[in-house]
Design an enzyme around this catalytic site. Sequence first.
Site, PDB file in Angstrom:
ATOM      1  N   TRP A   1     -19.620  16.849  13.235  1.00  0.00           N
ATOM      2  CA  TRP A   1     -18.484  15.896  12.086  1.00  0.00           C
ATOM      3  C   TRP A   1     -18.465  16.906  10.553  1.00  0.00           C
ATOM      4  O   TRP A   1     -19.699  16.902  10.024  1.00  0.00           O
ATOM      5  CB  TRP A   1     -18.910  14.886  11.064  1.00  0.00           C
ATOM      6  CG  TRP A   1     -18.037  13.877  12.284  1.00  0.00           C
ATOM      7  CD1 TRP A   1     -17.279  14.224  13.710  1.00  0.00           C
ATOM      8  CD2 TRP A   1     -17.806  12.572  12.601  1.00  0.00           C
ATOM      9  NE1 TRP A   1     -16.972  13.437  14.017  1.00  0.00           N
ATOM     10  CE2 TRP A   1     -16.830  11.954  13.327  1.00  0.00           C
ATOM     11  CE3 TRP A   1     -17.719  11.402  11.383  1.00  0.00           C
ATOM     12  CZ2 TRP A   1     -17.055  10.991  13.553  1.00  0.00           C
ATOM     13  CZ3 TRP A   1     -17.892  10.463  11.388  1.00  0.00           C
ATOM     14  CH2 TRP A   1     -17.240   9.933  12.603  1.00  0.00           C
TER      15      TRP A   1
ATOM     16  N   LYS B   1     -13.759  17.407  13.008  1.00  0.00           N
ATOM     17  CA  LYS B   1     -15.050  17.631  14.006  1.00  0.00           C
ATOM     18  C   LYS B   1     -14.533  18.364  15.119  1.00  0.00           C
ATOM     19  O   LYS B   1     -13.571  19.872  15.390  1.00  0.00           O
ATOM     20  CB  LYS B   1     -14.316  16.370  15.273  1.00  0.00           C
ATOM     21  CG  LYS B   1     -15.217  15.505  16.137  1.00  0.00           C
ATOM     22  CD  LYS B   1     -15.265  14.917  16.196  1.00  0.00           C
ATOM     23  CE  LYS B   1     -16.478  13.806  16.622  1.00  0.00           C
ATOM     24  NZ  LYS B   1     -15.999  12.548  17.462  1.00  0.00           N
TER      25      LYS B   1
ATOM     26  N   GLU C   1      -6.153  -3.167  -0.636  1.00  0.00           N
ATOM     27  CA  GLU C   1      -6.564  -4.447   0.123  1.00  0.00           C
ATOM     28  C   GLU C   1      -7.321  -5.176  -0.079  1.00  0.00           C
ATOM     29  O   GLU C   1      -7.695  -6.382  -0.036  1.00  0.00           O
ATOM     30  CB  GLU C   1      -7.079  -3.590   1.370  1.00  0.00           C
ATOM     31  CG  GLU C   1      -5.523  -3.743   2.570  1.00  0.00           C
ATOM     32  CD  GLU C   1      -5.670  -2.263   2.382  1.00  0.00           C
ATOM     33  OE1 GLU C   1      -6.029  -1.488   1.143  1.00  0.00           O
ATOM     34  OE2 GLU C   1      -4.369  -1.383   3.121  1.00  0.00           O
TER      35      GLU C   1
ATOM     36  N   THR D   1       0.834  -1.340  -0.200  1.00  0.00           N
ATOM     37  CA  THR D   1       0.174  -0.188   0.275  1.00  0.00           C
ATOM     38  C   THR D   1       0.845   1.148  -0.033  1.00  0.00           C
ATOM     39  O   THR D   1       1.997   1.127   0.406  1.00  0.00           O
ATOM     40  CB  THR D   1      -0.639   0.307   0.973  1.00  0.00           C
ATOM     41  OG1 THR D   1      -0.304   0.327   2.282  1.00  0.00           O
ATOM     42  CG2 THR D   1      -1.563  -1.130   1.682  1.00  0.00           C
TER      43      THR D   1
HETATM   44  P1  AMP Z   1      -5.534   2.793  -2.033  1.00  0.00           P
HETATM   45  O1  AMP Z   1      -5.072   1.137  -1.065  1.00  0.00           O
HETATM   46  O2  AMP Z   1      -4.016   2.913  -2.140  1.00  0.00           O
HETATM   47  O3  AMP Z   1      -5.809   2.422  -3.168  1.00  0.00           O
HETATM   48  O4  AMP Z   1      -6.115   3.980  -0.981  1.00  0.00           O
HETATM   49  C1  AMP Z   1      -7.401   2.947  -1.224  1.00  0.00           C
HETATM   50  C2  AMP Z   1      -8.091   4.301  -0.057  1.00  0.00           C
HETATM   51  O5  AMP Z   1      -8.817   5.351  -1.061  1.00  0.00           O
HETATM   52  C3  AMP Z   1      -9.256   4.556   0.188  1.00  0.00           C
HETATM   53  O6  AMP Z   1      -9.869   3.577   1.565  1.00  0.00           O
HETATM   54  C4  AMP Z   1     -10.147   5.446   0.122  1.00  0.00           C
HETATM   55  O7  AMP Z   1      -9.629   6.012   1.258  1.00  0.00           O
HETATM   56  C5  AMP Z   1      -9.685   6.329  -1.000  1.00  0.00           C
HETATM   57  N1  AMP Z   1     -11.073   6.075  -2.147  1.00  0.00           N
HETATM   58  C6  AMP Z   1     -10.887   5.043  -2.547  1.00  0.00           C
HETATM   59  N2  AMP Z   1     -11.948   5.122  -3.814  1.00  0.00           N
HETATM   60  C7  AMP Z   1     -12.695   6.388  -3.490  1.00  0.00           C
HETATM   61  C8  AMP Z   1     -13.548   6.701  -3.868  1.00  0.00           C
HETATM   62  N3  AMP Z   1     -14.237   6.532  -5.067  1.00  0.00           N
HETATM   63  N4  AMP Z   1     -13.703   7.667  -3.367  1.00  0.00           N
HETATM   64  C9  AMP Z   1     -13.345   8.372  -1.533  1.00  0.00           C
HETATM   65  N5  AMP Z   1     -11.997   7.301  -1.138  1.00  0.00           N
HETATM   66  C10 AMP Z   1     -12.261   6.484  -2.393  1.00  0.00           C
END
Ligand code: AMP
Length: 550
Positions: free
Chosen positions: A449, A444, A332, A187
Site C-alpha cells: 500500500w 495498491k 455520521e 452526507t
Molecule cells: P464528511 O462526512 O463529508 O465530513 O466526510 C468524512 C470523511 O472526511 C472521513 O471519512 C474522512 O475520509 C475525511 N476526513 C475527515 N477528517 C479528516 C482528517 N483529519 N484526516 C483525513 N481525513 C479526514
Amino acid sequence: MFSTMQDVPLTVTRILVHGALAHGKAQVVTWTGDGEPQRRTFHEVGLRSIQLANALHDELGVEEGQVVGSLMWNNCEHLEAYLAVPSMGAVLHTLNLRLPAAQLTWVVNHAADRVIIVNGSLLPLLAPLLPGLKSVEHVVVAGPGDRSVLDGCRATVHDYEELIEGRPVRYPWPVIDERRAAALCYTSGTTGDPKGVAYSHRSIYLHSMQINSVEGFGMSGKEMVLPVVPMFHANAWGTTHSAFMTGASILMPDRFLQPGPLADMIETVRPTVSAAVPTIWQGLLAELDARPRDVSSLREVYIGGAACPPSLMKAFEERHGIRVVHAWGMTELSPLGSVAHPPAGLTAEEEWRYRESQGLFPASVEYRLTSADGELVPLDGTSVGELEVRGPWIAGAYFGGAEGEPFRPEDKFTPDGWLKTGDVGAITEDGFLTLTDRAKDVIKSGGEWISSVELENHLMAHPDVAEAAVVAVPDEKWGERPLATVVLKDGSGIGYEALRAFLSERVAHWQLPERWALIEEVPKTSVGKFDKKVIRRRYADGELEVTQLA
Ligand code: AMP
C-alpha cells in the site's frame, strides 16, 4: 438495582433556554460585508427563536415530526432555526447549498421538507428547483435578495422578519423523547444518492458537551468561535450548539467565505477559535502572507474534514502565531471522531508526532481496526486496517426518507453495530489515530500500500507547490501506481524531476510516482475537500497531460 438519578431528556430545548438565560449577554455577530456587522445577544437570539417557533406553528402549521429545511449561510437567522425547529419537536434539515441541483431536489423530496427557510441571496438557487420540490408548502425568506424570482411559485412566500415580528416570547415546549430526530444532514456522498443522518436531541447534546471539553475545542464563555465550516456540514461541527451551551460568542461569516473577507472579519471582530477544512485555511494562509492582518486574537483553529498537511499547520504557527489542531470526523459522527491534542510532558518538537496525527478518541467513541477479511488488526501504531467506530453520537443507520425505514448498508454497518468509516490507518497503543487514506483512495502497488495522503503532504510542503492530489491509476506491471497531480504557485517553473527528487528524500523509492500532471486547481467537493474521483475520471478520459518519468 436501578440508579436513583433523575431521568431528564437531553434536548436542544435545554440548550436554547440555558443559552438565552445563563449566557444572555454573549453575542452572535454576523458579518455583513459592508460596515457594521449585525450584533445580537444570546438573549435576543433566544427570544427570536421562540418567536420563530410560534410563527412556524401558528402561521405555517408546522407540527411535531415535520421537516423544515434551511438553505442558508452561517448567520444569526440560521442559528435561530437551529434552536427553534428541534425545540418545537420538528426536524431541521440543513441543505447543502453547493450540492448539484438534482441532488438538492432529491434530498428535499426524500426528507419531505414542508417549509424551506432560505437566505434572500440564495433565491436564484432555490427558485428554479421549486416546481420539483413536491412537499414544500412554504418558503420563508431571510435577508436581502430579489424576491421576484419566486413570483408564480406554488408555495406561500413569507418574509422572515415579518413572520416573527410581534409573536409571543413564550412557547409551550413539548416534552421530547431525547432519541427523537432533531436535525437531518445528508452526507456529501461522492457515489450514489446522498445518505441522510438524523441526529437525535441526545446525540447533539452529548456531542456539544464533548466539543466544549478541553479535549474537544475547549470552548467557554471566554471564547468567541468563528465557524467557517458551513452550518449544513454536520451542524458546523457542533460549534454553534456548543457555543450556546457555554456562552462562547459566535462570529458568523455569512456568505463572505473568501480569504480576504475572512481575514478582515478576524481582524475586526477578533474571534478566538475557528474551524474549517484545510482548503479554507490554505487560502487564508496565502492571503495573510500577501496582505498581513492582525489575527492575534485566534488562540486555536481546528482543521478537519480532510487530512491537514503538516506544512500548513507549521506555517500558521510560525508565520502567524496561530496554533492549529488537527481533528478527524464524519457526518455520521455528528461529526467529532478524534482530536489531536498531544499528551503532556513532551517538548514542542516531540509534540508534532502527535499533532500531525488525526488524534485521540474521546470516551464516547469506541474504535477498532479491521482487515479486509474482517479480522481485528492490532493497535500497534504500524498495522493498518479500516477504522470502525461506535458510540452515542454515531449513526447506527441512514434515514430511510419520509416514507421509508432506516437502512443499514452492509458496507457501512457491521452486524454487531459498528460503523465502517471507509478510512484506513493505524492506531498507536496509546490511542492516536493516523489515517493513511480513504479505503477507495488507497494505492495498491505490487501488493504494497502506498499512502496518497503521505505523498500529498510531502508535496504540499514544497515551497513551489500550492496544492497536490495523488490518485491510483492502473499499471500493467504493478496493478496500480500513484499519479501525482500538482498545482504550482504563481511564477514557479519547477520541473517534475525536481519534485520527485524532493520526494525521494522523504519516502521509499518504490513509492515515488512516475506519472505527473500539472493542473490548474484540485477539484473540490461540495464541502471543499479534494475530489479525487474527478481526477481519476479526467485521467481515464485522457484529459490530463501526463508526463511519465523514467
Ligand atoms: P464528511 O462526512 O463529508 O465530513 O466526510 C468524512 C470523511 O472526511 C472521513 O471519512 C474522512 O475520509 C475525511 N476526513 C475527515 N477528517 C479528516 C482528517 N483529519 N484526516 C483525513 N481525513 C479526514
